[in-house]
Enzyme design. Structure first.
Site, mmCIF file in Angstrom:
data_model
loop_
_atom_site.group_PDB
_atom_site.id
_atom_site.type_symbol
_atom_site.label_atom_id
_atom_site.label_comp_id
_atom_site.label_asym_id
_atom_site.label_seq_id
_atom_site.Cartn_x
_atom_site.Cartn_y
_atom_site.Cartn_z
ATOM 1 C CB SER A 143 -0.889 0.010 1.249
ATOM 2 O OG SER A 143 -1.583 1.237 1.395
ATOM 3 C CE1 TYR A 156 -4.636 -1.883 5.047
ATOM 4 C CE2 TYR A 156 -3.483 0.146 4.479
ATOM 5 C CZ TYR A 156 -4.169 -0.995 4.094
ATOM 6 O OH TYR A 156 -4.371 -1.251 2.748
#
Length: 251
Positions: A143, A156
């Site tokens: 990501s 995350y």
């Protein structure tokens, strides 16, 4: 892209980037194992692929459970005799966005278990099979949050930074073994994770788009194209790389 007849496993393939990736591989004549914790959603993707003339099957797995990943790999090998590609896409976000000091233990543990440990489990077992068969290809879904700071999103961000690091370390270890390992780093992409964020904070829609030079979110299909390209025989000299697809956000 040269992936015809390759045996491909995609985790978290019941929706979003995973589903788009599974369908894109099938479009290019790969044989796809659609894996997800949600059997019904995975079966829906398989049905779409088969109805379009492709070849796919479901093997359910929770990547945070080692025995289920063992079963995923074993069943794939039993069916096809090998695994040419695994796309480690399964991932979750925290239930609550919060600063580090207020971050819940539940959100830390659950996100790390899926996004980081789950990728490790899948890499570990896939690599053992790929060594036996003489080669293979791994694409990890990281990501933009694994390349730069992400506010109120510690688990995350930590998990995606870890995925980038694991990709590079393993790529170096297996470069002489005919095994390539790369990652893609999507920016803000239309997905269940983004929908969840915007359902809690609808005001963030325009704010997020304002920091994307292209002024729009990415599409799952656009990420899928990059994944299939990295897994194909068109990219034989690429390993240990992170390909960023973010509409220019990181600029």
């Amino acid at each position: 892209m040269e992936v015809k007849d390759k045996i491909v496993v995609v985790t978290g393939a019941g929706s979003g980037i995973g589903a788009a990736t599974a369908k894109h591989f099938a479009k290019h004549k790969a044989k796809v194992v659609v894996s997800d914790i949600r059997e019904e959603k995975a079966q829906n993707i398989v049905n779409e692929i088969v109805n379009a003339g492709g070849d796919a099957l479901v093997i359910t797995a929770n990547v945070a459970k080692f025995d289920e990943v063992e079963n995923l790999i074993a069943q794939t090998v039993k069916k096809f005799g090998r695994i040419d590609v695994i796309v480690n896409n399964a991932g979750i976000g925290p239930r609550n966005m919060a600063k580090t000091g207020e971050y819940t233990l539940e959100d830390w543990d659950s996100v790390i278990a899926v996004n980081q440990t789950g990728v490790f489990y899948c890499m570990k077992l896939a690599l053992q099979q790929m060594i036996k068969q003489g080669g293979g290809n791994i694409v990890n879904i990281a990501s933009l949050a694994g390349l730069k700071a992400s506010l109120n999103n510690l688990s995350y961000s930590a998990s995606k930074f870890a995925v980038v690091g694991m990709t590079k370390s393993a790529a170096l270890e297996y470069a002489t073994k005919n095994i390539r390992i790369n990652a893609v780093c999507p920016g803000y992409t239309e997905s269940a994770l983004l929908d969840k964020l915007l359902s809690v904070r609808p005001d963030m829609d325009q704010m997020l788009k304002s920091v994307i030079p292209m002024k729009r979110y990415g599409l799952a299909e656009e990420i899928a194209e990059a994944v299939v390209w990295l897994a194909s025989d068109n990219t034989k000299f690429i390993t240990g790389q992170t390909i960023t697809l973010d509409g220019g956000t990181s600029l």
